[in-house]
Each structure stands twice: as structure tokens, then as C-alpha cells.
Write a protein that holds these residues in place. Structure first.
Motif, PDB file in Angstrom:
ATOM      1  N   LEU A 122       1.051  -4.863   0.422  1.00 41.13           N
ATOM      2  CA  LEU A 122      -0.699  -4.239   0.484  1.00 41.13           C
ATOM      3  C   LEU A 122      -1.413  -5.960   0.217  1.00 41.13           C
ATOM      4  CD1 LEU A 122      -0.784  -0.886  -0.491  1.00 41.13           C
ATOM      5  CD2 LEU A 122      -1.579  -2.213   1.563  1.00 41.13           C
ATOM      6  N   SER A 123      -1.009  -6.398  -1.614  1.00 39.62           N
ATOM      7  CA  SER A 123      -1.265  -7.737  -2.121  1.00 39.62           C
ATOM      8  C   SER A 123      -1.998  -8.352  -1.046  1.00 39.62           C
ATOM      9  CB  SER A 123      -0.884  -8.087  -3.442  1.00 39.62           C
ATOM     10  OG  SER A 123       0.654  -8.444  -2.973  1.00 39.62           O
ATOM     11  N   SER A 124      -1.108  -8.691  -0.104  1.00 32.95           N
ATOM     12  CA  SER A 124      -1.809 -10.084   0.485  1.00 32.95           C
ATOM     13  C   SER A 124      -2.072  -9.897   1.395  1.00 32.95           C
ATOM     14  CB  SER A 124       0.235 -10.068   1.815  1.00 32.95           C
ATOM     15  OG  SER A 124       0.121  -9.609   2.759  1.00 32.95           O
ATOM     16  N   PHE A 125      -2.714  -8.744   1.802  1.00 36.10           N
ATOM     17  CA  PHE A 125      -4.112  -8.513   3.199  1.00 36.10           C
ATOM     18  C   PHE A 125      -5.013  -8.302   2.120  1.00 36.10           C
ATOM     19  CE2 PHE A 125      -0.493  -6.830   4.935  1.00 36.10           C
ATOM     20  CZ  PHE A 125      -0.871  -6.799   6.037  1.00 36.10           C
ATOM     21  N   TYR A 126      -4.953  -8.467   0.710  1.00 31.03           N
ATOM     22  CA  TYR A 126      -6.696  -8.212  -0.003  1.00 31.03           C
ATOM     23  C   TYR A 126      -6.493  -9.236  -1.322  1.00 31.03           C
ATOM     24  CZ  TYR A 126      -6.690  -4.239   2.019  1.00 31.03           C
ATOM     25  OH  TYR A 126      -6.264  -2.605   3.933  1.00 31.03           O
ATOM     26  N   PRO A 127      -6.514 -11.030  -0.365  1.00 30.29           N
ATOM     27  CA  PRO A 127      -6.266 -12.180  -1.062  1.00 30.29           C
ATOM     28  C   PRO A 127      -7.190 -12.234  -2.714  1.00 30.29           C
ATOM     29  CG  PRO A 127      -6.209 -12.677   0.831  1.00 30.29           C
ATOM     30  CD  PRO A 127      -6.072 -11.828   0.601  1.00 30.29           C
ATOM     31  N   TYR A 128      -8.914 -11.680  -1.937  1.00 31.38           N
ATOM     32  CA  TYR A 128      -9.773 -12.089  -2.095  1.00 31.38           C
ATOM     33  C   TYR A 128      -9.641 -11.250  -4.138  1.00 31.38           C
ATOM     34  CZ  TYR A 128     -10.847  -8.024   0.344  1.00 31.38           C
ATOM     35  OH  TYR A 128     -10.993  -6.832   1.372  1.00 31.38           O
ATOM     36  N   ALA A 129      -9.315  -9.994  -3.669  1.00 29.19           N
ATOM     37  CA  ALA A 129      -9.215  -8.654  -4.457  1.00 29.19           C
ATOM     38  C   ALA A 129      -8.086  -9.225  -5.696  1.00 29.19           C
ATOM     39  CB  ALA A 129      -8.845  -7.473  -3.986  1.00 29.19           C
ATOM     40  N   LEU A 130      -7.111 -10.115  -6.045  1.00 30.28           N
ATOM     41  CA  LEU A 130      -6.292 -10.341  -6.676  1.00 30.28           C
ATOM     42  C   LEU A 130      -6.080 -10.634  -8.223  1.00 30.28           C
ATOM     43  CD1 LEU A 130      -3.091 -11.499  -3.732  1.00 30.28           C
ATOM     44  CD2 LEU A 130      -4.273  -8.915  -4.193  1.00 30.28           C
ATOM     45  N   ALA A 157      -6.592  -9.812 -11.535  1.00 37.02           N
ATOM     46  CA  ALA A 157      -6.911  -8.265 -12.103  1.00 37.02           C
ATOM     47  C   ALA A 157      -8.548  -7.998 -13.208  1.00 37.02           C
ATOM     48  CB  ALA A 157      -5.401  -7.852 -12.839  1.00 37.02           C
ATOM     49  N   LYS A 158      -7.793  -9.002 -13.713  1.00 38.70           N
ATOM     50  CA  LYS A 158      -9.761  -9.075 -14.613  1.00 38.70           C
ATOM     51  C   LYS A 158     -11.003  -8.943 -14.391  1.00 38.70           C
ATOM     52  CE  LYS A 158      -9.116  -8.988 -19.049  1.00 38.70           C
ATOM     53  NZ  LYS A 158      -9.540  -7.654 -19.552  1.00 38.70           N
ATOM     54  N   ASP A 159     -10.731  -9.369 -12.886  1.00 39.29           N
ATOM     55  CA  ASP A 159     -12.450  -8.801 -12.178  1.00 39.29           C
ATOM     56  C   ASP A 159     -12.740  -7.766 -11.364  1.00 39.29           C
ATOM     57  OD1 ASP A 159     -14.407  -9.082 -10.027  1.00 39.29           O
ATOM     58  OD2 ASP A 159     -13.796 -10.751  -9.064  1.00 39.29           O
ATOM     59  N   ASP A 160     -13.425  -7.015 -11.904  1.00 37.32           N
ATOM     60  CA  ASP A 160     -14.222  -5.890 -11.831  1.00 37.32           C
ATOM     61  C   ASP A 160     -14.602  -5.438 -10.094  1.00 37.32           C
ATOM     62  OD1 ASP A 160     -16.553  -6.315 -12.490  1.00 37.32           O
ATOM     63  OD2 ASP A 160     -16.565  -4.357 -14.073  1.00 37.32           O
ATOM     64  N   GLN A 161     -15.342  -6.686  -9.456  1.00 35.99           N
ATOM     65  CA  GLN A 161     -15.663  -6.204  -8.247  1.00 35.99           C
ATOM     66  C   GLN A 161     -15.195  -5.636  -7.620  1.00 35.99           C
ATOM     67  OE1 GLN A 161     -16.911  -9.643  -6.839  1.00 35.99           O
ATOM     68  NE2 GLN A 161     -18.078  -9.018  -5.327  1.00 35.99           N
ATOM     69  N   TYR A 162     -14.052  -5.483  -7.414  1.00 35.25           N
ATOM     70  CA  TYR A 162     -12.969  -4.840  -5.977  1.00 35.25           C
ATOM     71  C   TYR A 162     -12.063  -4.085  -6.917  1.00 35.25           C
ATOM     72  CZ  TYR A 162     -14.547  -8.812  -3.413  1.00 35.25           C
ATOM     73  OH  TYR A 162     -15.188  -9.861  -2.878  1.00 35.25           O
ATOM     74  N   ARG A 163     -12.658  -4.007  -8.399  1.00 36.68           N
ATOM     75  CA  ARG A 163     -11.346  -2.757  -8.835  1.00 36.68           C
ATOM     76  C   ARG A 163     -11.408  -1.129  -7.859  1.00 36.68           C
ATOM     77  NH1 ARG A 163     -11.814  -3.180 -14.631  1.00 36.68           N
ATOM     78  NH2 ARG A 163     -10.313  -5.297 -14.102  1.00 36.68           N
ATOM     79  N   ASP A 164     -12.190  -0.617  -7.907  1.00 35.53           N
ATOM     80  CA  ASP A 164     -12.940   0.899  -7.259  1.00 35.53           C
ATOM     81  C   ASP A 164     -12.267   0.671  -6.006  1.00 35.53           C
ATOM     82  OD1 ASP A 164     -13.617   1.732  -9.517  1.00 35.53           O
ATOM     83  OD2 ASP A 164     -15.689   1.800  -8.960  1.00 35.53           O
ATOM     84  N   ILE A 165     -13.119  -0.331  -4.594  1.00 36.01           N
ATOM     85  CA  ILE A 165     -12.492  -0.458  -3.940  1.00 36.01           C
ATOM     86  C   ILE A 165     -10.774  -0.387  -3.643  1.00 36.01           C
ATOM     87  CG2 ILE A 165     -13.051  -2.866  -3.124  1.00 36.01           C
ATOM     88  CD1 ILE A 165     -13.306  -0.103  -0.965  1.00 36.01           C
ATOM     89  N   ASN A 183      -1.564  -8.044 -10.563  1.00 37.07           N
ATOM     90  CA  ASN A 183      -2.612  -6.776  -9.615  1.00 37.07           C
ATOM     91  C   ASN A 183      -2.481  -5.592  -9.661  1.00 37.07           C
ATOM     92  OD1 ASN A 183      -1.560  -7.096  -6.710  1.00 37.07           O
ATOM     93  ND2 ASN A 183      -1.264  -8.367  -7.224  1.00 37.07           N
ATOM     94  N   LEU A 184      -2.776  -4.526  -8.833  1.00 41.24           N
ATOM     95  CA  LEU A 184      -2.946  -3.313  -9.200  1.00 41.24           C
ATOM     96  C   LEU A 184      -2.093  -3.174  -8.000  1.00 41.24           C
ATOM     97  CD1 LEU A 184      -3.663  -0.398 -10.353  1.00 41.24           C
ATOM     98  CD2 LEU A 184      -4.949  -0.054  -8.408  1.00 41.24           C
ATOM     99  N   PHE A 185      -1.478  -3.352  -7.235  1.00 42.81           N
ATOM    100  CA  PHE A 185      -0.041  -3.309  -5.847  1.00 42.81           C
ATOM    101  C   PHE A 185       0.857  -3.722  -6.680  1.00 42.81           C
ATOM    102  CE2 PHE A 185      -3.860  -4.516  -3.313  1.00 42.81           C
ATOM    103  CZ  PHE A 185      -4.418  -2.933  -3.089  1.00 42.81           C
ATOM    104  N   ALA A 186       1.639  -4.777  -7.142  1.00 47.98           N
ATOM    105  CA  ALA A 186       1.882  -5.723  -7.766  1.00 47.98           C
ATOM    106  C   ALA A 186       2.926  -4.445  -9.445  1.00 47.98           C
ATOM    107  CB  ALA A 186       1.710  -6.814  -7.572  1.00 47.98           C
TER     108      ALA A 186
END
Ligand code: CMC
Length: 434
Positions: free
Chosen positions: A146-154, A156-164, A252-255
Motif C-alpha cells: 500500500l505504501s507504494s500507492f501513496y508516496p506523498y504520505a510516507l 511518518a513525522k509529517d502529520d498532514q496525511y496521518r488521518d487519511i 511509515n505506517l503501512f510498513a
């Protein structure tokens, strides 16, 4: 996360040093000696293989008292949640630290359904697996994929995409789990349905076929809700500690969750639910009585364990097992099923609990002892049991990953060791070796 109430100091005398270390006291009065500075001050480390005696973190997610059989998520007893909550609400509670208001719950539920589909390219990954693939192998690989489909959200410390990212993972795990089952039996994949709630949608993806309508059984939906709630968190168990350890490297969360799934797969951890039913089948096939099997376990020569029994922390009873046993009984009655495996499990439990081997070692049925019988009644095949455990444990893993990543004092997890290998020796050229 440091700086909790300090009630007293512990004194350590070593190598001529006489030092004091603070004793951190938790909100339920658990006490831990904070030895963070021990090595810096003395050059000595502590040795505690398997973390029998080590608190790896301070956490506010789950309280567990193994002596009293207490389990509470964010302070709420598991018994209350099992009776009154839904899995999605409990997931919100664990992840966000409080029960949601109606708008919060509706919003969370909507996010989970909106993000339940997986990318069509990812659906094709399933084609590459052999039909014999264990669904846990597929699950862990797909989650890290899944992490390969959301490269902009990888980051982990950036909370911008955490909830999504959390919503995507929660929304997609049932889809991946059900697809791994469909792959296994050679059926077409059934896509998620947004009009169904989380558990009903999962059952639909598992058991519907395109050829006929699927009749949802509310008793089954409720039973699944209960099981997932009971599995949702268990503080610093093997898989959760794995998630935290991997995540401490800012992975990242997925991994990080994928690593947790791998840890859960082991037969001493979540894989025990599959092992229990296989053990019951084996006892039946060999025509053994409960007593004969228990004798073989005690004998230890065969290397057998009574799977679904014993726990590192619970030394009195496992509150989850108590609830599951009752639910199992009720479910079979409501569905009009008589499963001889339940009779055998009850007999094994009774025999073990009367036996001094189990009494002295404080071995009681754990969460895995009866859950498999419920899964069987729901039509879930044995290989999928640990996948259902993973579905349930997901919010707990996420809650711990989030707690860790949002804590500014978190450092990368990196235990020490006591080296016992050869002292310095020298390279010997190949022709001179004996
Ligand atoms: N059957 C027979 N003997 C057992 C069992 C069992 N299920 N569990 C522990 N023992 C014995 C063990 O042989 C040892 O005996 P001795 O003192 O003579 O050497 C003693 O009890 C202590 O066991 P341990 O392995 O040192 O205890 P632990 O805390 O390291 O292990 C456990 C905990 C859960 C891994 C273990 O009880 C076990 O292997 N149980 C069976 C597998 C199982 O059901 N796992 C699911 C755990 S609950 C769900 C989860 O967290 O995933």
C-alpha cells in the motif's frame, strides 16, 4: 513520553557507585525503575531477555492487570465495550483517545467506507500468488505494498496525511483480507459495499458470490463485532512492540503495520487460534481423550503445548477468553450448530484446570482457545483465523504507532546485548585453515 509521577527512588550499588534512579508510577500504580541513565552513569546495562521484566514505554492506550484479569481500552473495561460498542467506535476510541461524538463517529465510518477499495493494479498483485499461499503472507505483503500507492504520505513525522493514511489502512484491510481468501478458493473478488457497516461489509466480501444474493446474518455481524473488539488492543504484546520498534525508525505506517502482521502470524502469538483448531482436529483424528492429550502435553517429550492456554501476563484468567467462551456458547445455540469441537475444547479446559501441571504454572485459556470455534461457526476457514485477529488488532497497532510517532521524546528502539562470542582473533588465509 516521560516525566510521570515519581514516588520514590531505587538505589543501585555497582562497581563502587551508589546511585539513585527514579521510580515512575503509572495511573494504575504500576511502578517502574527508570534506568535510562544507568549505562551512562555506571557503564552497566540491564539484561532481560524476552522483556520478562521490562516496560519498553509509557503508554496511555490500554491498561492490563494480569493478576486481576483486567483489560481496559482508554480506561473503559473490555466487558462494557464488548456489550455496548461497535468495532469502528472502539477503533476510534483506541486511535483518538476518546469515545467519538455522533458526528465524529459518522465521519470516521464514512472515511472507512470511502477508502475501502484498493487500486486495481493492486488487485492484480493477487494473481501472482500460488493458490496455496497462506493469507497472512498475502496480508503482510499487500499492506506494505500500500505504501507504494501513496508516496506523498510516507513521511511518518509529517502529520498532514496521518488521518487519511489511518483511514485508508483501516478501510482497505478487510478488502485485502477477503480478497486473499477469495484467491485461496478461486472465487471472483467481491468488491466492498459502502452501504454496509465495517463487519457486515467484510462478511459480504468474504462470502458473497456473483451468482446469487448474499443474505446477511445479523447474529454473525454482531459476533464478528465482538471478536474484533476483544482483539483490538493488548498493550505491549509481541506484534504491537514490533510495530512500535519498526515505527521508531520513523518507518511509515503501512510498513510498520506489515511488520506487526508478520509478528502476529507466529503460533505463540496470533497464529495460536489456527493452531488450536488444528490441535482439536488432530486429537479427534488420533482418537485421543482429553486426558490422554493432556498427559502427552505434560510429558513434554512430544514437545506439545495445549494451544490457546497460557499467557505471559494473565496469571489468573484472561477476561477476553471468559467473554468469548460465553459468546461461543450463545452463538452456536442461536445458529443451531452443534460443533463436537466445542465439546472437546470444554473437556480439555476442564481437565487442564483440574491438573496440578496447569494450576501450578497458572495456565488458563487465553483469547485464542474458543475464538476459532466462533470463526468456524461463521464459516471462516482455519487459515483465515489469524487474518481475523489482524483485522481486530489493527486499531491497537495504529494507536500505538501514533502515540509513539507523536511523542517528541521517542528515540529509535535499539536494545543492547551482552556479547558472549569469541574475543579478538585474526583472519586465517583459506589454505591455512583446518
Ligand atoms: N501448554 C503446556 N505448557 C505450557 C503452556 C501450554 N500452552 N504454556 C506454558 N507452558 C509451560 C511451559 O512449558 C513452562 O513450563 P516449565 O516451567 O516446566 O518450563 C511454563 O508453562 C511457563 O511457560 P513459558 O513458555 O515460559 O511462558 P511464556 O510467558 O514465555 O509464554 C505463551 C507464554 C503464551 C507463549 C505460552 O503460554 C504458550 O506457548 N501458549 C500456547 C500458545 C498460545 O496459546 N499463544 C497465544 C497467546 S494469547 C494471544 C496472543 O497474545 O497472541
Amino acid at each position: 513520553m516521560r516525566g510521570e509521577a515519581v514516588a520514590e527512588n531505587a538505589r543501585i550499588h555497582i562497581g563502587g557507585h551508589d546511585l539513585e534512579f527514579p521510580v515512575v508510577v503509572g495511573t494504575e500504580n504500576e511502578r517502574g525503575i527508570d534506568i535510562t541513565n544507568l549505562r551512562a552513569k555506571t557503564g552497566v546495562v540491564t539484561l532481560d531477555p524476552a522483556f520478562m521484566n521490562t516496560a519498553s514505554t509509557v503508554s496511555s492506550v490500554t491498561h492490563l492487570d494480569g493478576e486481576k484479569g483486567i483489560l481496559r481500552y482508554r480506561g473503559i473495561p473490555i466487558e462494557e465495550l464488548g456489550e455496548k460498542s461497535t468495532f469502528v467506535e472502539t477503533a476510534y476510541l483506541l486511535i483518538y483517545g476518546k469515545l467519538p461524538t455522533r458526528p465524529e463517529l459518522d465521519g470516521f465510518q464514512r472515511l472507512l467506507t470511502r477508502h475501502s477499495m484498493i487500486h486495481e493494479d493492486m488487485r492484480r498483485f493477487f494473481d501472482g500468488y500460488p493458490i496455496t499461499a497462506h493469507p497472512m503472507a498475502i496480508l503482510s505483503a499487500m499492506v506494505t505494498s500500500l505504501s507504494s500507492f501513496y508516496p506523498y504520505a510516507l513521511n511518518a513525522k509529517d502529520d498532514q496525511y496521518r488521518d487519511i493514511t489511518i483511514a485508508r489502512l483501516m478501510g482497505k484491510l478487510p478488502t485485502i483480507a477477503a480478497f486473499s481468501y477469495k484467491k485461496n478458493i478461486g472465487h471472483p473478488f467481491i468488491y466492498p459495499r459502502n452501504d454496509l457497516d465495517y463487519c457486515a461489509n467484510f462478511l459480504h466480501m468474504m462470502f458473497a458470490v456473483p451468482a446469487e444474493p448474499y443474505k446477511m446474518n445479523e447474529v454473525a455481524v454482531r459476533a464478528l463485532n465482538l471478536l474484533l473488539i476483544l482483539h483490538a488492543d493488548h498493550e505491549q504484546n509481541c506484534s504491537t512492540s514490533t510495530v512500535r520498534m519498526v515505527g521508531s525508525a520513523h518507518t511509515n505506517l503501512f510498513a510498520s503495520i506489515s511488520a506487526g502482521i508478520c509478528a502476529l502470524w507466529g503460533p505463540l502469538h496470533g497464529g495460536a487460534n489456527q493452531e488450536v483448531v488444528e490441535m482439536l482436529e488432530d486429537i479427534g483424528e488420533r482418537g485421543l481423550t482429553a486426558k490422554q492429550f493432556i498427559d502427552q502435553v505434560k510429558d513434554k517429550k512430544a514437545g506439545l503445548r495445549l494451544m490457546g492456554f497460557g499467557h505471559r501476563v494473565y496469571k489468573n484468567f484472561d477476561p477476553r477468553a471468559k467473554i468469548i467462551k460465553k459468546a461461543c456458547d450463545e452463538l452456536l445455540q442461536k445458529l443451531g450448530i452443534h460443533d463436537p469441537m466445542l465439546d472437546l475444547a470444554l473437556e480439555l479446559e476442564e481437565t487442564a484446570l483440574r491438573d496440578s501441571y496447569f494450576v501450578e504454572r497458572k495456565l488458563y485459556p487465553n483469547v485464542d482457545f474458543y475464538s476459532g470455534i466462533i470463526y468456524r461457526a461463521l464459516g471462516v476457514p482455519t487459515q483465515m483465523f489469524t487474518v481475523l485477529f489482524a483485522l481486530g488488532r489493527l486499531p491497537g497497532w495504529i494507536a500505538h504507532w501514533k502515540e509513539m510517532i507523536e511523542d517528541p521524546t521517542t528515540k529509535i528502539g535499539r536494545p543492547r546485548q551482552i556479547y558472549m562470542g569469541p574475543t579478538q582473533t585474526h583472519y586465517v588465509p583459506l589454505e591455512q585453515r583446518q
